[in-house]
Design a protein around this motif. Structure first.
Motif, PDB file in Angstrom:
ATOM      1  N   ARG A 140      43.808 -71.090  54.268  1.00 10.34           N
ATOM      2  CA  ARG A 140      44.728 -69.987  54.553  1.00 10.34           C
ATOM      3  C   ARG A 140      45.653 -70.342  55.722  1.00 10.34           C
ATOM      4  N   ILE A 141      45.115 -70.970  56.749  1.00  4.75           N
ATOM      5  CA  ILE A 141      45.921 -71.392  57.896  1.00  4.75           C
ATOM      6  C   ILE A 141      46.862 -72.516  57.503  1.00  4.75           C
ATOM      7  N   PHE A 142      46.374 -73.451  56.705  1.00  3.70           N
ATOM      8  CA  PHE A 142      47.224 -74.546  56.224  1.00  3.70           C
ATOM      9  C   PHE A 142      48.411 -73.997  55.429  1.00  3.70           C
ATOM     10  N   LEU A 143      48.159 -73.026  54.548  1.00  2.97           N
ATOM     11  CA  LEU A 143      49.233 -72.453  53.739  1.00  2.97           C
ATOM     12  C   LEU A 143      50.276 -71.749  54.613  1.00  2.97           C
ATOM     13  N   ALA A 144      49.821 -71.060  55.636  1.00  4.49           N
ATOM     14  CA  ALA A 144      50.754 -70.356  56.510  1.00  4.49           C
ATOM     15  C   ALA A 144      51.680 -71.324  57.235  1.00  4.49           C
ATOM     16  N   VAL A 145      51.144 -72.436  57.702  1.00  7.08           N
ATOM     17  CA  VAL A 145      51.975 -73.443  58.380  1.00  7.08           C
ATOM     18  C   VAL A 145      52.911 -74.116  57.384  1.00  7.08           C
ATOM     19  N   ALA A 146      52.404 -74.416  56.202  1.00  4.65           N
ATOM     20  CA  ALA A 146      53.233 -75.067  55.179  1.00  4.65           C
ATOM     21  C   ALA A 146      54.422 -74.196  54.794  1.00  4.65           C
ATOM     22  N   ARG A 147      54.226 -72.893  54.728  1.00  3.98           N
ATOM     23  CA  ARG A 147      55.293 -71.994  54.283  1.00  3.98           C
ATOM     24  C   ARG A 147      56.264 -71.629  55.406  1.00  3.98           C
ATOM     25  N   SER A 148      55.776 -71.519  56.615  1.00  2.00           N
ATOM     26  CA  SER A 148      56.661 -71.146  57.722  1.00  2.00           C
ATOM     27  C   SER A 148      57.247 -72.364  58.427  1.00  2.00           C
ATOM     28  N   GLU A 149      56.609 -73.537  58.218  1.00  2.00           N
ATOM     29  CA  GLU A 149      57.051 -74.794  58.825  1.00  2.00           C
ATOM     30  C   GLU A 149      57.035 -74.737  60.347  1.00  2.00           C
ATOM     31  N   SER A 150      56.169 -73.898  60.901  1.00  2.00           N
ATOM     32  CA  SER A 150      56.012 -73.838  62.356  1.00  2.00           C
ATOM     33  C   SER A 150      54.695 -73.166  62.703  1.00  2.00           C
ATOM     34  N   ARG A 173      45.247 -75.865  66.863  1.00  2.00           N
ATOM     35  CA  ARG A 173      43.911 -76.466  66.972  1.00  2.00           C
ATOM     36  C   ARG A 173      43.208 -76.490  65.625  1.00  2.00           C
ATOM     37  N   ARG A 174      43.363 -75.431  64.849  1.00  2.00           N
ATOM     38  CA  ARG A 174      42.713 -75.379  63.535  1.00  2.00           C
ATOM     39  C   ARG A 174      43.299 -76.438  62.606  1.00  2.00           C
ATOM     40  N   ILE A 175      44.604 -76.642  62.663  1.00  2.00           N
ATOM     41  CA  ILE A 175      45.229 -77.664  61.829  1.00  2.00           C
ATOM     42  C   ILE A 175      44.770 -79.049  62.265  1.00  2.00           C
ATOM     43  N   ALA A 176      44.687 -79.259  63.558  1.00  2.00           N
ATOM     44  CA  ALA A 176      44.238 -80.570  64.062  1.00  2.00           C
ATOM     45  C   ALA A 176      42.816 -80.863  63.610  1.00  2.00           C
ATOM     46  N   ARG A 177      41.930 -79.847  63.670  1.00  2.00           N
ATOM     47  CA  ARG A 177      40.548 -80.062  63.219  1.00  2.00           C
ATOM     48  C   ARG A 177      40.487 -80.320  61.718  1.00  2.00           C
ATOM     49  N   LEU A 178      41.338 -79.616  60.945  1.00  2.00           N
ATOM     50  CA  LEU A 178      41.353 -79.837  59.500  1.00  2.00           C
ATOM     51  C   LEU A 178      41.826 -81.258  59.181  1.00  2.00           C
ATOM     52  N   GLU A 179      42.852 -81.710  59.875  1.00  2.00           N
ATOM     53  CA  GLU A 179      43.339 -83.074  59.654  1.00  2.00           C
ATOM     54  C   GLU A 179      42.271 -84.105  60.025  1.00  2.00           C
ATOM     55  N   GLU A 180      41.553 -83.825  61.102  1.00  2.00           N
ATOM     56  CA  GLU A 180      40.482 -84.752  61.517  1.00  2.00           C
ATOM     57  C   GLU A 180      39.372 -84.792  60.480  1.00  2.00           C
ATOM     58  N   ARG A 181      39.020 -83.626  59.959  1.00  2.00           N
ATOM     59  CA  ARG A 181      37.950 -83.546  58.960  1.00  2.00           C
ATOM     60  C   ARG A 181      38.348 -84.270  57.669  1.00  2.00           C
ATOM     61  N   LEU A 182      39.626 -84.154  57.283  1.00  2.00           N
ATOM     62  CA  LEU A 182      40.101 -84.789  56.053  1.00  2.00           C
ATOM     63  C   LEU A 182      40.465 -86.250  56.256  1.00  2.00           C
ATOM     64  N   GLY A 183      40.654 -86.655  57.492  1.00  2.00           N
ATOM     65  CA  GLY A 183      41.045 -88.034  57.762  1.00  2.00           C
ATOM     66  C   GLY A 183      42.457 -88.350  57.336  1.00  2.00           C
ATOM     67  N   ALA A 184      43.331 -87.326  57.382  1.00  2.00           N
ATOM     68  CA  ALA A 184      44.722 -87.523  56.964  1.00  2.00           C
ATOM     69  C   ALA A 184      45.614 -86.534  57.699  1.00  2.00           C
ATOM     70  N   ALA A 185      46.812 -86.986  58.037  1.00  2.00           N
ATOM     71  CA  ALA A 185      47.800 -86.098  58.647  1.00  2.00           C
ATOM     72  C   ALA A 185      48.426 -85.233  57.565  1.00  2.00           C
ATOM     73  N   LEU A 186      48.397 -83.931  57.759  1.00  2.00           N
ATOM     74  CA  LEU A 186      48.945 -82.998  56.770  1.00  2.00           C
ATOM     75  C   LEU A 186      50.386 -82.622  57.059  1.00  2.00           C
ATOM     76  N   PHE A 187      50.789 -82.774  58.325  1.00  2.00           N
ATOM     77  CA  PHE A 187      52.146 -82.412  58.730  1.00  2.00           C
ATOM     78  C   PHE A 187      52.742 -83.473  59.632  1.00  2.00           C
ATOM     79  N   GLY A 188      54.042 -83.661  59.474  1.00  2.00           N
ATOM     80  CA  GLY A 188      54.802 -84.469  60.415  1.00  2.00           C
ATOM     81  C   GLY A 188      55.530 -83.535  61.354  1.00  2.00           C
ATOM     82  N   LYS A 189      55.402 -83.758  62.647  1.00  2.00           N
ATOM     83  CA  LYS A 189      55.974 -82.858  63.650  1.00  2.00           C
ATOM     84  C   LYS A 189      57.303 -83.406  64.134  1.00  2.00           C
ATOM     85  N   SER A 190      58.316 -82.520  64.179  1.00  5.40           N
ATOM     86  CA  SER A 190      59.649 -82.905  64.635  1.00  5.40           C
ATOM     87  C   SER A 190      60.283 -81.710  65.326  1.00  5.40           C
TER      88      SER A 190
END
Length: 296
Positions: A7-17, A34-51
């Protein structure tokens, strides 16, 4: 994987912030990060590129998005089945629509639906542009042309008509209009040319008008200019009854027809609540357009 993480991943993906996701989730942006960072760590992959422009999904994020949206659909369907009452609609539904439809049709149509479904909450997003369903700006949208791309359900609702119109006060105090060429001596009201978001709205070009003296990207602003004797413009027939003293001009020469389309997420075809609301909405819009056009 927990649904709350998706649910948190979807919110970031849709709002892009993080801040946009935080507003949707009613959570502090730092917590979202923090939740996105923990999810990326758990999956072993970056889900977002920050700019500086925000958070853009990586290839891994795009792959996860497909599964996250499927999980969202499953959760929504489960909640509907467990919480819904037979024969009634409940919960919140958001509709995106161009402001002509949003101002002159949707309020009365949605009121009728809500009168029959007291537990229902409806939000109308009136935008002078196309609503972005992929970012879940709305559960469904009304458009003036069918989209050419995307995994979407598209249903034609109804045709509607438009004519040149002006207030009786304006026509009384300005030169008579007997031919199309006579418009050159009048102030014309219409869209700001470079802000027309759909070619179906470029009415004035279609009838050969080159200069727009009073322009707005809002149908309501245009209509209020007409009501205040500002000039002459193309008007939805279904709006004319709400403007005291507005009458058609050259109806025998100029008559335009356009259509409304209901646009939904393709996966939502499995959600009975949205299907029933969509059916009631389309029926109501057809009836209301017919009723108001008969009075125009």
């Amino acid at each position: 994987m927990q649904w709350d993480n998706l649910r948190i991943f979807l919110a970031v993906a849709r709002s892009e912030s993080l801040s946009g996701a935080g507003k949707v989730l009613r959570v502090d942006p730092a917590t979202v990060g923090r939740r996105i960072a923990r999810l990326e760590e758990r999956l072993g992959a970056a889900l977002f590129g920050k700019s500086p422009q925000g958070y853009a999904m990586t290839d891994a994020g795009q792959r996860l998005l497909i599964h996250a949206e499927r999980a969202e659909q499953a959760m929504t369907a489960a909640l509907e089945e467990l919480q819904g009452q037979p024969g009634t609609l409940s919960g919140q539904i958001r509709i995106g629509a161009p402001d002509g439809c949003a101002n002159y049709l949707l309020p009365q149509v949605c009121t009728q639906i809500m009168d029959a479904n007291p537990e229902l909450e409806v939000q109308i997003v009136a935008l002078p542009r196309v609503v972005n369903l992929s970012r879940r700006e709305a559960d469904m949208a009304i458009g003036v042309s069918p989209p050419a791309t995307g995994r979407l359900l598209v249903q034609k609702i109804t045709d509607y008509r438009l004519h040149l119109a002006a207030s009786r006060a304006y026509l009384k105090n300005h030169p008579p209009i007997q031919r199309l060429e006579d418009l050159q001596r009048h102030r014309v009201i219409g869209y700001i040319p470079d802000m027309i978001f759909d070619k179906e709205l470029d009415y004035l070009t279609e009838i050969g008008v080159q200069r727009v003296a009073m322009a707005s990207n809002s149908v309501s602003v245009q209509f209020n200019w007409l009501r205040k004797a500002g000039g002459i413009g193309v008007v939805h027939d279904f709006a004319i009854p709400s403007g005291h003293g507005i009458q058609k001009v050259l109806p025998q020469l100029i008559s335009l027809t356009r259509s409304f389309y209901l646009i939904r997420h393709a996966d939502d075809r499995r959600l009975d609540r949205l299907n029933r609301f969509a059916a009631a909405l389309c029926d109501g819009l057809r009836a209301e357009v017919a009723r108001l056009e008969a009075q125009s």
